[in-house]
Design a protein around this motif. Structure first.
Motif, PDB file in Angstrom:
ATOM      1  N   ALA A   1      -2.105   6.872 -20.813  1.00  0.00           N
ATOM      2  CA  ALA A   1      -0.709   6.495 -20.602  1.00  0.00           C
ATOM      3  C   ALA A   1      -0.327   6.847 -19.173  1.00  0.00           C
ATOM      4  N   GLY A   2       0.432   6.005 -18.535  1.00  0.00           N
ATOM      5  CA  GLY A   2       0.708   6.193 -17.116  1.00  0.00           C
ATOM      6  C   GLY A   2       1.808   7.204 -16.839  1.00  0.00           C
ATOM      7  N   GLN A   3       1.819   7.663 -15.612  1.00  0.00           N
ATOM      8  CA  GLN A   3       2.860   8.575 -15.124  1.00  0.00           C
ATOM      9  C   GLN A   3       3.459   7.993 -13.851  1.00  0.00           C
ATOM     10  N   ALA A   4       4.782   7.816 -13.847  1.00  0.00           N
ATOM     11  CA  ALA A   4       5.474   7.264 -12.682  1.00  0.00           C
ATOM     12  C   ALA A   4       5.776   8.374 -11.681  1.00  0.00           C
ATOM     13  N   LYS A   5       5.563   8.076 -10.399  1.00  0.00           N
ATOM     14  CA  LYS A   5       5.807   9.046  -9.338  1.00  0.00           C
ATOM     15  C   LYS A   5       6.520   8.368  -8.173  1.00  0.00           C
ATOM     16  N   GLN A   6       7.337   9.133  -7.483  1.00  0.00           N
ATOM     17  CA  GLN A   6       7.938   8.696  -6.235  1.00  0.00           C
ATOM     18  C   GLN A   6       7.214   9.425  -5.099  1.00  0.00           C
ATOM     19  N   VAL A   7       6.640   8.662  -4.194  1.00  0.00           N
ATOM     20  CA  VAL A   7       5.834   9.249  -3.123  1.00  0.00           C
ATOM     21  C   VAL A   7       6.423   8.827  -1.778  1.00  0.00           C
ATOM     22  N   ARG A   8       6.622   9.803  -0.912  1.00  0.00           N
ATOM     23  CA  ARG A   8       7.071   9.499   0.449  1.00  0.00           C
ATOM     24  C   ARG A   8       6.055  10.066   1.425  1.00  0.00           C
ATOM     25  N   ASP A   9       5.520   9.196   2.243  1.00  0.00           N
ATOM     26  CA  ASP A   9       4.531   9.592   3.247  1.00  0.00           C
ATOM     27  C   ASP A   9       5.100   9.354   4.639  1.00  0.00           C
ATOM     28  N   VAL A  10       5.104  10.396   5.446  1.00  0.00           N
ATOM     29  CA  VAL A  10       5.507  10.278   6.842  1.00  0.00           C
ATOM     30  C   VAL A  10       4.250  10.453   7.699  1.00  0.00           C
ATOM     31  N   TYR A  11       3.939   9.424   8.480  1.00  0.00           N
ATOM     32  CA  TYR A  11       2.768   9.494   9.354  1.00  0.00           C
ATOM     33  C   TYR A  11       3.193  10.003  10.726  1.00  0.00           C
ATOM     34  N   LEU A  12       2.399  10.906  11.256  1.00  0.00           N
ATOM     35  CA  LEU A  12       2.733  11.604  12.493  1.00  0.00           C
ATOM     36  C   LEU A  12       1.693  11.299  13.570  1.00  0.00           C
ATOM     37  N   ASP A  13       2.144  11.344  14.807  1.00  0.00           N
ATOM     38  CA  ASP A  13       1.224  11.203  15.938  1.00  0.00           C
ATOM     39  C   ASP A  13       1.951  11.671  17.196  1.00  0.00           C
ATOM     40  N   THR A  14       1.231  11.749  18.284  1.00  0.00           N
ATOM     41  CA  THR A  14       1.861  12.095  19.556  1.00  0.00           C
ATOM     42  C   THR A  14       2.488  10.848  20.163  1.00  0.00           C
ATOM     43  N   LYS A  15       3.258  11.028  21.219  1.00  0.00           N
ATOM     44  CA  LYS A  15       3.854   9.876  21.895  1.00  0.00           C
ATOM     45  C   LYS A  15       2.776   8.928  22.410  1.00  0.00           C
ATOM     46  N   GLN A  16       1.648   9.481  22.795  1.00  0.00           N
ATOM     47  CA  GLN A  16       0.547   8.660  23.301  1.00  0.00           C
ATOM     48  C   GLN A  16      -0.348   8.116  22.186  1.00  0.00           C
ATOM     49  N   ARG A  17      -0.002   8.444  20.927  1.00  0.00           N
ATOM     50  CA  ARG A  17      -0.780   8.042  19.750  1.00  0.00           C
ATOM     51  C   ARG A  17      -2.238   8.486  19.864  1.00  0.00           C
TER      52      ARG A  17
END
Length: 483
Positions: free
Chosen positions: A31-47
């Motif tokens: 049986a499934g489980q619902a989740k709320q996921v928030r991902d913030v990707y980070l990098d430098t200004k120069q990537r």
């Protein structure tokens, strides 16, 4: 090391069917489980991290903040194998303040003294199910509805991921991949969500991302109505021009919620979101043009417009065709044409038409990934490759339409009721043979590595045996055999 398979989900209906399934590839689904996921990707200004071939992700969990560093690299078909380093923090800190760990060492090596800052923010509605065989946990199945909002631009898409559990094997994953491809007709997703979102943000808004040329013409006609159907068409046209759902709603006099609703319905049903009487008022009712068959229903017959031929290089640029893959498929098709000449019996002059068919087979992929064989057909009917006569244009549209899914007797019966039947009978047979060659040729570059080649070819008792060589030969040969 993370090992997972990723596939595109064409619509919410397919996602819901996977949610309701009891088993997949012979494995039981929990049986499934619902989740709320928030991902913030980070990098430098120069990537600096992205430039080195990695993605750095921050994910907030109940236990704390999970920092993940993933290597970005090419895939073989649907399966992604990536180096993955993680650390769980009680609160967000700069990398220099992280506990000693491989991820701390690697991130500092990549960015030096530069600061990390948010690059993009992905929100996901995730539905997770465990896949097992008896007491053995094989994999985790995740059905994701992904949403990106940045700089007044929006991107939404559905994906399914199957991540191999410690007790799972590569053979288990191969069985699951085969099931999702052959029984569920899903297309592999070769890039990560991060790469897909980043490419979207860096690409100018495209008028061809949502509506085919024919759909745009019909919506423009409906938009002249001063009623709810006109407002619905106005919203679709605005979305097709790259507007956000909020802006599209403002231009059409609809709430963002209603725009979101009709956008989701359009992606499932295309122009069937309009009643037949509305569609009949803005288009004639000629013989249907190559309808889709099977469980998916094709949009209503397209309005007749004068084809506007385009040179191949213009087609490639306008519809963002992967030219390396296109060239590889065309080359494989030509090789198959030569090796299988005693079997297919095509006249020599069809060889050049086959090459064009191979080059344009994926022309609809960027416009509508989940239905790219239909989008590609519509594009080629509206903008056929230059220097083809009327019959050759229809043949190329047919090969594009047939390249993705199985060519069944039911599909052939449907084709017999469309403009395909207007072709001379010998040319109908040639078109189907060309489509079969394109299908096999695409399978020979299923890995999209352009590394597989046809080796020794032998004939024995009426059977042709084709050797496939190269680092991705096992994957590509298997797919070509299925095709």
């Amino acid at each position: 090391m993370e090992i997972e398979a990723k596939f595109c989900l064409p619509n919410v209906e397919t996602s819901n069917r996977l949610r309701a399934a009891n088993q997949l590839a012979g494995f039981e689904l929990s049986a499934g489980q619902a989740k709320q996921v928030r991902d913030v990707y980070l990098d430098t200004k120069q990537r600096s991290i992205w430039a080195a071939g990695y993605a750095c992700r921050r994910r907030e969990q109940h236990e704390g903040i999970l920092m993940t560093l993933k290597r970005l690299q090419g895939t073989q078909g649907a399966v992604h194998r990536r180096e993955e380093l993680e650390i769980l923090l009680s609160g967000y800190q700069a990398p220099t303040e992280w506990p000693d760990s491989p991820i701390r060492e690697r991130v500092i090596q990549l960015i030096g003294e530069a600061a990390l800052e948010p690059l993009l923010d992905l929100q996901q509605d995730r539905f997770v199910r465990q896949m097992s065989q008896g007491k053995r946990l094989v994999a985790e199945l995740s059905l994701d509805n992904v949403h990106l909002l940045a700089a007044e631009r929006e991107l939404s898409f559905f994906e399914v991921e199957v991540e191999l559990a410690p007790q799972g094997t590569e053979e288990d994953l191969a069985a699951i991949v085969a099931c999702l491809q052959d029984e569920w007709n899903l297309e592999p997703e070769p890039v990560s969500k991060f790469e897909r979102a980043l490419a979207f943000l860096e690409k100018p808004p495209s008028k061809n991302d949502l509506l085919t040329p024919e759909e745009r013409l019909i919506c423009q006609a409906i938009a002249e109505r001063d009623d709810l159907y006109g407002r619905r068409a106005l919203a679709l046209l605005a979305l097709g021009e790259g507007a956000t759902q909020v802006t599209a709603g403002q231009s059409a006099g609809l709430s963002a919620r209603r725009v979101r609703h009709w956008l989701a319905r359009f992606r499932q049903r295309r122009l069937d979101i309009f009643p037949p009487r509305i569609l009949s008022e803005v288009q004639p009712a000629p013989k249907p043009a190559l309808l889709e068959t099977g469980a998916e229903q094709e949009s209503p017959p397209k309005t007749e417009v004068s084809p506007q031929p385009l040179p191949l290089e213009v087609l490639f640029g306008r519809y963002q065709v992967d030219q390396k893959h296109a060239r590889t498929v065309a080359d494989h098709a030509l090789a198959l044409f030569d090796h299988l000449l005693p079997f297919h019996g095509l006249p020599p002059e069809r060889r050049s038409l086959l090459e064009i068919a191979g080059l344009v087979h994926n022309v609809g992929l960027e416009s509508d990934p989940g239905r790219h064989h239909i989008a590609g057909r519509d594009i080629l009917l509206a903008h056929p490759p230059a220097d083809l006569n009327e019959q050759e244009r229809l043949v190329v549209a047919v090969t594009t339409f047939l390249h993705r899914k199985r060519i069944t007797s039911k599909k052939l019966n449907k084709l017999a009721q469309t403009s395909f039947a207007d072709l001379p009978e010998p040319l109908q047979g040639e078109a189907l043979a060309l489509a079969a060659l394109v299908r096999m040729a695409e399978g020979l570059d299923y890995s999209q590595s352009a590394s597989s080649q046809i080796g020794h070819v032998s004939q024995r008792e009426g059977t042709i045996e084709i050797e496939v060589v190269g680092p991705s030969a096992a994957i590509d040969a298997k797919r070509a055999q299925t095709k």
